[in-house]
Design an enzyme around this catalytic site. Structure first.
Site, PDB file in Angstrom:
ATOM      1  N   ARG A 159      41.526  49.390  35.483  1.00  0.00           N
ATOM      2  CA  ARG A 159      42.099  48.368  36.368  1.00  0.00           C
ATOM      3  C   ARG A 159      41.668  48.556  37.830  1.00  0.00           C
ATOM      4  NH1 ARG A 159      46.767  45.323  34.555  1.00  0.00           N
ATOM      5  NH2 ARG A 159      46.466  45.084  32.335  1.00  0.00           N
ATOM      6  N   ARG A 173      45.431  44.234  41.848  1.00  0.00           N
ATOM      7  CA  ARG A 173      46.340  43.842  42.933  1.00  0.00           C
ATOM      8  C   ARG A 173      46.569  44.872  44.022  1.00  0.00           C
ATOM      9  NH1 ARG A 173      50.714  42.235  38.670  1.00  0.00           N
ATOM     10  NH2 ARG A 173      49.457  43.854  37.708  1.00  0.00           N
ATOM     11  N   ARG A 195      42.199  36.057  44.440  1.00  0.00           N
ATOM     12  CA  ARG A 195      43.068  35.390  43.475  1.00  0.00           C
ATOM     13  C   ARG A 195      43.733  34.167  44.104  1.00  0.00           C
ATOM     14  NH1 ARG A 195      48.230  38.320  41.013  1.00  0.00           N
ATOM     15  NH2 ARG A 195      48.844  37.869  43.144  1.00  0.00           N
ATOM     16  N   ASP A 237      40.119  39.973  30.688  1.00  0.00           N
ATOM     17  CA  ASP A 237      41.359  40.473  30.107  1.00  0.00           C
ATOM     18  C   ASP A 237      41.196  40.594  28.606  1.00  0.00           C
ATOM     19  OD1 ASP A 237      44.260  41.004  31.185  1.00  0.00           O
ATOM     20  OD2 ASP A 237      44.462  40.161  29.178  1.00  0.00           O
TER      21      ASP A 237
HETATM   22  O1  CP3 Z   1      39.986  47.433  34.553  1.00  0.00           O
HETATM   23  C1  CP3 Z   1      39.597  46.448  35.218  1.00  0.00           C
HETATM   24  O2  CP3 Z   1      39.504  46.457  36.463  1.00  0.00           O
HETATM   25  C2  CP3 Z   1      39.097  45.237  34.449  1.00  0.00           C
HETATM   26  C3  CP3 Z   1      40.028  44.206  34.243  1.00  0.00           C
HETATM   27  C4  CP3 Z   1      41.143  44.305  33.210  1.00  0.00           C
HETATM   28  C5  CP3 Z   1      42.303  43.507  33.330  1.00  0.00           C
HETATM   29  N1  CP3 Z   1      43.045  43.664  32.203  1.00  0.00           N
HETATM   30  C6  CP3 Z   1      42.616  42.650  34.474  1.00  0.00           C
HETATM   31  C7  CP3 Z   1      44.008  42.210  34.693  1.00  0.00           C
HETATM   32  C8  CP3 Z   1      41.239  45.001  31.994  1.00  0.00           C
HETATM   33  C9  CP3 Z   1      40.297  46.036  31.404  1.00  0.00           C
HETATM   34  C10 CP3 Z   1      42.447  44.574  31.367  1.00  0.00           C
HETATM   35  C11 CP3 Z   1      42.870  45.034  30.039  1.00  0.00           C
HETATM   36  C12 CP3 Z   1      44.223  44.694  29.556  1.00  0.00           C
HETATM   37  N2  CP3 Z   1      44.910  43.524  29.702  1.00  0.00           N
HETATM   38  C13 CP3 Z   1      45.002  45.545  28.739  1.00  0.00           C
HETATM   39  C14 CP3 Z   1      44.564  46.891  28.239  1.00  0.00           C
HETATM   40  C15 CP3 Z   1      44.660  47.939  29.272  1.00  0.00           C
HETATM   41  C16 CP3 Z   1      46.055  48.372  29.584  1.00  0.00           C
HETATM   42  O3  CP3 Z   1      46.454  48.202  30.740  1.00  0.00           O
HETATM   43  O4  CP3 Z   1      46.700  48.901  28.667  1.00  0.00           O
HETATM   44  C17 CP3 Z   1      46.200  44.872  28.457  1.00  0.00           C
HETATM   45  C18 CP3 Z   1      47.345  45.405  27.627  1.00  0.00           C
HETATM   46  C19 CP3 Z   1      46.131  43.584  29.064  1.00  0.00           C
HETATM   47  C20 CP3 Z   1      47.123  42.486  28.972  1.00  0.00           C
HETATM   48  C21 CP3 Z   1      47.645  42.099  30.303  1.00  0.00           C
HETATM   49  N3  CP3 Z   1      46.910  41.490  31.290  1.00  0.00           N
HETATM   50  C22 CP3 Z   1      48.961  42.269  30.786  1.00  0.00           C
HETATM   51  C23 CP3 Z   1      50.091  42.923  30.018  1.00  0.00           C
HETATM   52  C24 CP3 Z   1      48.985  41.753  32.081  1.00  0.00           C
HETATM   53  C25 CP3 Z   1      50.184  41.589  32.960  1.00  0.00           C
HETATM   54  C26 CP3 Z   1      50.634  42.876  33.498  1.00  0.00           C
HETATM   55  C27 CP3 Z   1      50.003  43.102  34.831  1.00  0.00           C
HETATM   56  O5  CP3 Z   1      49.420  44.157  35.047  1.00  0.00           O
HETATM   57  O6  CP3 Z   1      50.140  42.170  35.643  1.00  0.00           O
HETATM   58  C28 CP3 Z   1      47.683  41.307  32.386  1.00  0.00           C
HETATM   59  C29 CP3 Z   1      47.224  40.716  33.670  1.00  0.00           C
HETATM   60  C30 CP3 Z   1      46.060  41.339  34.353  1.00  0.00           C
HETATM   61  N4  CP3 Z   1      44.892  41.736  33.749  1.00  0.00           N
HETATM   62  C31 CP3 Z   1      45.927  41.572  35.753  1.00  0.00           C
HETATM   63  C32 CP3 Z   1      44.646  42.094  35.971  1.00  0.00           C
HETATM   64  C33 CP3 Z   1      43.999  42.444  37.292  1.00  0.00           C
HETATM   65  C34 CP3 Z   1      46.957  41.222  36.798  1.00  0.00           C
HETATM   66  C35 CP3 Z   1      46.953  39.750  36.990  1.00  0.00           C
HETATM   67  C36 CP3 Z   1      47.245  39.348  38.404  1.00  0.00           C
HETATM   68  O7  CP3 Z   1      46.336  39.364  39.237  1.00  0.00           O
HETATM   69  O8  CP3 Z   1      48.399  38.980  38.662  1.00  0.00           O
END
Ligand code: CP3
Length: 355
Positions: free
Chosen positions: A27, A31, A40, A78
């Protein structure tokens, strides 16, 4: 294609010698960075960042521009692009995490799910990969990724995030044939999706099994690991004259490292609950290791972060086969300066462990 200027991440995954331990952060585009929040806001919302290759490229590059210490880039996207492409209608409620317009609950729902074509249905991801590769111009390798079938299934059946995976686990015990059909469709989809990313320019791939650790030992083997093994056996392992390493990351999978190491991947991701030195003793002859600092350490002062980095490096010990990372994603309220102190500490303190 331009030659790689920094390949220590790929070398460490294959246990080839390196000068210092490579590092990236799960990640890393997100944010905690003000420049990410600005992009964003400009795009409108999170999914618009993912679906527009120019925006996805812009935010992928942000951590690399801020931190020259980073040894890898990760595609900005994602794991939930797959259920969206299967027709579930993904959306994000601000501050509430992911949601789906359509939730899956019966065998009939699962039978009706299409298997997406990565180029047609997820073409925006393939375009993001090739756009980012062009922009990187050989600076560091690009990581592609997907969710594991089990982890994707939890979101598809629960309709979003969950504390106890109650509906998915009820299906597992009451209707295992239905869950197996869903996992099989997901394994086919993830395989062609990751192969599409590799052909578009991803130089390593990671499978995120974020919720595999919630399963019993027996259920983990049957409902998560078996499908990851199937995916790994179907992946393109060499492209552009180089090996394409595969990383499996089961969060809370520390009890099962021996069997995960047998699944055919090049490296295992570790969360912070395992001691990396013991993990190396258990599986280090088979796979490289990636991890594993508790992401909450980044809330502490830079001196404390440095101490913890030093402890993990000493625990792993001398030689290649370690990619430094956090044990899970970096959290939104981390001070970006602390992330920089973490990355610098890894390079500064690790030189002594390499020849
Ligand atoms: O690592 C990186 O920089 C690459 C981008 C990336 C995102 N999601 C961007 C994201 C990667 C590799 C993921 C994987 C992901 N997404 C997983 C597996 C990794 C982990 O954390 O266990 C999972 C379970 C998700 C599903 C997901 N996406 C959730 C549960 C959420 C909401 C929770 C949160 O952190 O806000 C997301 C949203 C998300 N994916 C964001 C980002 C940058 C935040 C969205 C925002 O900008 O508001």
């Amino acid at each position: 294609m331009t030659a790689l200027k920094n390949d220590r991440f790929l070398r460490a995954l294959l246990k080839q010698p390196v000068d210092v331990t490579p590092v990236w952060m799960m990640r890393q585009a997100g944010r905690y960075l003000p420049e990410y929040r600005a992009s964003r806001a400009k795009a409108g919302d999170f999914m618009s960042l993912c679906m527009n290759p120019a925006f996805a490229c812009e935010v992928t590059m942000q951590p690399l521009d801020r931190y020259p210490q980073l040894d890898a880039a990760i595609l900005f996207s994602d794991i939930l692009t797959i259920p969206d492409a299967m027709g579930q209608g993904l959306y994000f409620e601000t501050g509430e995490g992911p949601r789906f317009k359509k939730v899956i609950s019966t065998m009939a729902d699962i039978e009706a799910l299409p298997i997406p074509d990565p180029h047609k249905d997820l073409g925006y991801v393939m375009d993001a990969v090739s756009t980012i590769r062009r922009e990187l111009n050989g600076r560091v390798p690009l990581i592609g990724f997907a969710g594991s079938p089990w982890t994707l299934a939890t979101y598809m059946v629960e309709g979003g995030s969950s504390k106890d995976y109650r509906k998915t686990k009820t299906m597992l015990y009451d209707n295992p044939q239905a869950l197996h059909l869903l996992l099989d469709k997901l394994a086919q989809t993830v395989t062609s999706y990751l192969n599409g990313q590799i052909m578009a320019g991803a130089q390593a791939v990671q499978i995120f099994d974020s919720w595999g650790g919630s399963l019993s030992a027996a259920a983990y083997q049957e409902f998560s690991l078996a499908y990851m093994r199937k995916i790994v056996s179907g992946l393109i392992r060499e492209h552009e004259g180089r090996k394409v390493p595969v990383i499996l990351f089961t969060k809370n999978g520390g009890l099962w490292l021996e069997s995960i190491a047998d699944a055919g991947a090049d490296a295992l991701g570790l969360d912070w609950t395992c001691d990396i030195g013991s993990a190396r003793d258990r599986v280090g002859s088979k796979v490289a290791l990636q991890g594993n600092m508790d992401p909450t350490v980044l809330y502490a002062k830079p001196e404390a972060i440095r101490t913890e980095v030093g402890r993990i490096l000493a625990s792993y010990g001398k030689g290649s086969g370690h990619v430094f990372n956090l044990g899970h994603g970096i959290t939104p309220d981390v001070d970006p300066e602390h992330a920089g102190a973490f990355l610098s500490a890894v390079h500064e303190l690790s030189a002594q462990y390499h020849e």
